[in-house]
Design a protein around this motif. Sequence first.
Motif, PDB file in Angstrom:
ATOM      1  N   LEU A  95       3.940  15.367  47.717  1.00  0.00           N
ATOM      2  CA  LEU A  95       3.035  14.364  47.157  1.00  0.00           C
ATOM      3  C   LEU A  95       1.614  14.732  47.535  1.00  0.00           C
ATOM      4  CD1 LEU A  95       5.018  11.138  48.072  1.00  0.00           C
ATOM      5  CD2 LEU A  95       4.696  12.082  45.768  1.00  0.00           C
ATOM      6  N   GLU A  96       0.715  14.579  46.583  1.00  0.00           N
ATOM      7  CA  GLU A  96      -0.694  14.877  46.813  1.00  0.00           C
ATOM      8  C   GLU A  96      -1.524  13.619  46.646  1.00  0.00           C
ATOM      9  OE1 GLU A  96      -1.964  18.084  44.306  1.00  0.00           O
ATOM     10  OE2 GLU A  96      -0.252  19.326  44.847  1.00  0.00           O
ATOM     11  N   ALA A  97      -2.639  13.560  47.351  1.00  0.00           N
ATOM     12  CA  ALA A  97      -3.613  12.487  47.201  1.00  0.00           C
ATOM     13  C   ALA A  97      -4.992  13.128  47.122  1.00  0.00           C
ATOM     14  CB  ALA A  97      -3.542  11.520  48.374  1.00  0.00           C
ATOM     15  N   ASN A  98      -5.767  12.737  46.140  1.00  0.00           N
ATOM     16  CA  ASN A  98      -7.128  13.238  45.965  1.00  0.00           C
ATOM     17  C   ASN A  98      -8.082  12.102  46.299  1.00  0.00           C
ATOM     18  OD1 ASN A  98      -6.612  15.990  44.812  1.00  0.00           O
ATOM     19  ND2 ASN A  98      -5.403  14.710  43.430  1.00  0.00           N
ATOM     20  N   GLY A 147       4.326  15.186  42.823  1.00  0.00           N
ATOM     21  CA  GLY A 147       3.610  14.124  42.134  1.00  0.00           C
ATOM     22  C   GLY A 147       2.301  13.853  42.844  1.00  0.00           C
ATOM     23  N   THR A 148       1.419  13.134  42.165  1.00  0.00           N
ATOM     24  CA  THR A 148       0.112  12.790  42.700  1.00  0.00           C
ATOM     25  C   THR A 148       0.043  11.284  42.914  1.00  0.00           C
ATOM     26  OG1 THR A 148      -0.876  14.617  41.461  1.00  0.00           O
ATOM     27  CG2 THR A 148      -2.372  12.934  42.304  1.00  0.00           C
ATOM     28  N   LEU A 149      -0.380  10.880  44.101  1.00  0.00           N
ATOM     29  CA  LEU A 149      -0.464   9.462  44.437  1.00  0.00           C
ATOM     30  C   LEU A 149      -1.797   8.862  44.040  1.00  0.00           C
ATOM     31  CD1 LEU A 149       1.011   9.486  48.059  1.00  0.00           C
ATOM     32  CD2 LEU A 149       2.104   8.575  46.003  1.00  0.00           C
ATOM     33  N   GLY A 150      -1.732   7.641  43.575  1.00  0.00           N
ATOM     34  CA  GLY A 150      -2.893   6.782  43.412  1.00  0.00           C
ATOM     35  C   GLY A 150      -2.519   5.466  44.064  1.00  0.00           C
ATOM     36  N   TYR A 151      -3.445   4.830  44.772  1.00  0.00           N
ATOM     37  CA  TYR A 151      -3.094   3.589  45.451  1.00  0.00           C
ATOM     38  C   TYR A 151      -4.315   2.707  45.596  1.00  0.00           C
ATOM     39  CZ  TYR A 151      -4.606   6.690  49.223  1.00  0.00           C
ATOM     40  OH  TYR A 151      -5.300   7.592  49.985  1.00  0.00           O
ATOM     41  N   THR A 152      -4.040   1.422  45.787  1.00  0.00           N
ATOM     42  CA  THR A 152      -5.125   0.470  45.967  1.00  0.00           C
ATOM     43  C   THR A 152      -4.697  -0.666  46.884  1.00  0.00           C
ATOM     44  OG1 THR A 152      -6.777  -0.869  44.809  1.00  0.00           O
ATOM     45  CG2 THR A 152      -4.553  -0.938  43.935  1.00  0.00           C
ATOM     46  N   ALA A 153      -5.636  -1.103  47.701  1.00  0.00           N
ATOM     47  CA  ALA A 153      -5.470  -2.287  48.538  1.00  0.00           C
ATOM     48  C   ALA A 153      -6.328  -3.393  47.917  1.00  0.00           C
ATOM     49  CB  ALA A 153      -5.925  -1.998  49.964  1.00  0.00           C
ATOM     50  N   GLY A 172      -0.789  -4.698  47.601  1.00  0.00           N
ATOM     51  CA  GLY A 172      -1.238  -3.349  47.281  1.00  0.00           C
ATOM     52  C   GLY A 172      -0.474  -2.785  46.108  1.00  0.00           C
ATOM     53  N   GLY A 173      -0.955  -1.669  45.620  1.00  0.00           N
ATOM     54  CA  GLY A 173      -0.296  -0.985  44.511  1.00  0.00           C
ATOM     55  C   GLY A 173      -0.307   0.511  44.736  1.00  0.00           C
ATOM     56  N   VAL A 174       0.746   1.176  44.260  1.00  0.00           N
ATOM     57  CA  VAL A 174       0.853   2.628  44.389  1.00  0.00           C
ATOM     58  C   VAL A 174       1.436   3.183  43.100  1.00  0.00           C
ATOM     59  CG1 VAL A 174       1.832   4.557  45.701  1.00  0.00           C
ATOM     60  CG2 VAL A 174       1.346   2.390  46.872  1.00  0.00           C
ATOM     61  N   ASN A 175       0.831   4.239  42.597  1.00  0.00           N
ATOM     62  CA  ASN A 175       1.382   4.979  41.463  1.00  0.00           C
ATOM     63  C   ASN A 175       1.724   6.384  41.921  1.00  0.00           C
ATOM     64  OD1 ASN A 175       0.676   2.800  39.821  1.00  0.00           O
ATOM     65  ND2 ASN A 175      -1.228   3.756  39.184  1.00  0.00           N
ATOM     66  N   ILE A 176       2.800   6.914  41.382  1.00  0.00           N
ATOM     67  CA  ILE A 176       3.048   8.348  41.492  1.00  0.00           C
ATOM     68  C   ILE A 176       2.827   8.884  40.088  1.00  0.00           C
ATOM     69  CG2 ILE A 176       4.628  10.201  42.119  1.00  0.00           C
ATOM     70  CD1 ILE A 176       6.188   8.155  43.812  1.00  0.00           C
ATOM     71  N   ASN A 177       1.785   9.675  39.927  1.00  0.00           N
ATOM     72  CA  ASN A 177       1.370  10.194  38.630  1.00  0.00           C
ATOM     73  C   ASN A 177       1.683  11.678  38.520  1.00  0.00           C
ATOM     74  OD1 ASN A 177      -0.010   7.661  37.959  1.00  0.00           O
ATOM     75  ND2 ASN A 177      -1.451   8.286  39.536  1.00  0.00           N
ATOM     76  N   ASN A 178       1.695  12.165  37.313  1.00  0.00           N
ATOM     77  CA  ASN A 178       1.827  13.602  37.048  1.00  0.00           C
ATOM     78  C   ASN A 178       3.026  14.216  37.762  1.00  0.00           C
ATOM     79  OD1 ASN A 178      -0.682  13.349  35.659  1.00  0.00           O
ATOM     80  ND2 ASN A 178      -1.714  13.533  37.621  1.00  0.00           N
ATOM     81  N   GLU A 182       6.991   4.107  31.484  1.00  0.00           N
ATOM     82  CA  GLU A 182       8.188   4.395  30.687  1.00  0.00           C
ATOM     83  C   GLU A 182       8.423   5.899  30.600  1.00  0.00           C
ATOM     84  OE1 GLU A 182       7.729   2.485  26.891  1.00  0.00           O
ATOM     85  OE2 GLU A 182       7.458   0.505  27.813  1.00  0.00           O
ATOM     86  N   GLN A 183       7.431   6.676  30.988  1.00  0.00           N
ATOM     87  CA  GLN A 183       7.512   8.131  30.967  1.00  0.00           C
ATOM     88  C   GLN A 183       8.133   8.640  32.267  1.00  0.00           C
ATOM     89  OE1 GLN A 183       6.615   9.676  28.113  1.00  0.00           O
ATOM     90  NE2 GLN A 183       6.256   7.572  27.452  1.00  0.00           N
ATOM     91  N   PRO A 184       8.894   9.729  32.221  1.00  0.00           N
ATOM     92  CA  PRO A 184       9.499  10.263  33.446  1.00  0.00           C
ATOM     93  C   PRO A 184       8.479  10.901  34.394  1.00  0.00           C
ATOM     94  CG  PRO A 184       9.976  11.700  31.592  1.00  0.00           C
ATOM     95  CD  PRO A 184       9.285  10.484  31.033  1.00  0.00           C
ATOM     96  N   THR A 185       7.234  10.995  33.966  1.00  0.00           N
ATOM     97  CA  THR A 185       6.192  11.616  34.783  1.00  0.00           C
ATOM     98  C   THR A 185       5.363  10.593  35.560  1.00  0.00           C
ATOM     99  OG1 THR A 185       4.699  11.568  32.894  1.00  0.00           O
ATOM    100  CG2 THR A 185       5.984  13.591  33.237  1.00  0.00           C
ATOM    101  N   GLN A 186       5.736   9.323  35.499  1.00  0.00           N
ATOM    102  CA  GLN A 186       4.946   8.258  36.123  1.00  0.00           C
ATOM    103  C   GLN A 186       5.858   7.224  36.772  1.00  0.00           C
ATOM    104  OE1 GLN A 186       1.473   8.419  35.696  1.00  0.00           O
ATOM    105  NE2 GLN A 186       1.744  10.222  34.426  1.00  0.00           N
TER     106      GLN A 186
END
Length: 191
Positions: free
Chosen positions: A129-132, A93-99, A78-84, A59-63
């Motif tokens: 976009l960044e991925a750590n 933004g920073t990516l988080g993802y999962t298979a 799968g799932g993907v988030n764009i965080n921060n 619900e936040q504009p940062t996610q």
Amino acid sequence: MAITSYLSQGPRVAIRHVRRQDYDELTALAQESAEMHSRWLGARESTVEAFEGYLKRFEQPTQEGFVICLRNTAAIVGGVNINNIVRGSLQSGTLGYTAYASTTGRGYMTEGLWLVIQHAFVELGLHRLEANIQPDNITSLNLVTRLGFQREGYSAAFQFINGEWRDHERWAITAEMADIAAQPTNQDQPR
């Protein structure tokens, strides 16, 4: 099968925002993939309350939160988030993802993450976009390499997972690197 409205579609998969009705399917996928995920993500709480908290983030504009679905069945793969998400002069933004264990190794994440990258650059107006990624997560490193990310550095003790601080490699892609022209949006103004 319910009619699903997708944000973007590829040959085999499509993306849409994660929604409340996904709880049962995502919980089952997470449980079947717990062993695969534990090394990289740590233990995750799978209660309705935890899922509601997860949805509340978006619900936040940062996610932004997405699921990758098979086009022919709408099953989540799968799932993907764009965080921060940072606006203004950064547009990043920073990516988080999962298979998931039942569908890994079939290229669905490559296709789906590419759809999210395109959506981020075109529809959301992001530029970077960044991925750590943990250095021994070869599957994830191969994924971002296939998609054109470049390694930018190494962050020692970057994230607390499974009771210890884990090192991560920093990878990034820009709209130019992806050969996608970011479209200016009304979100370009600093907040």
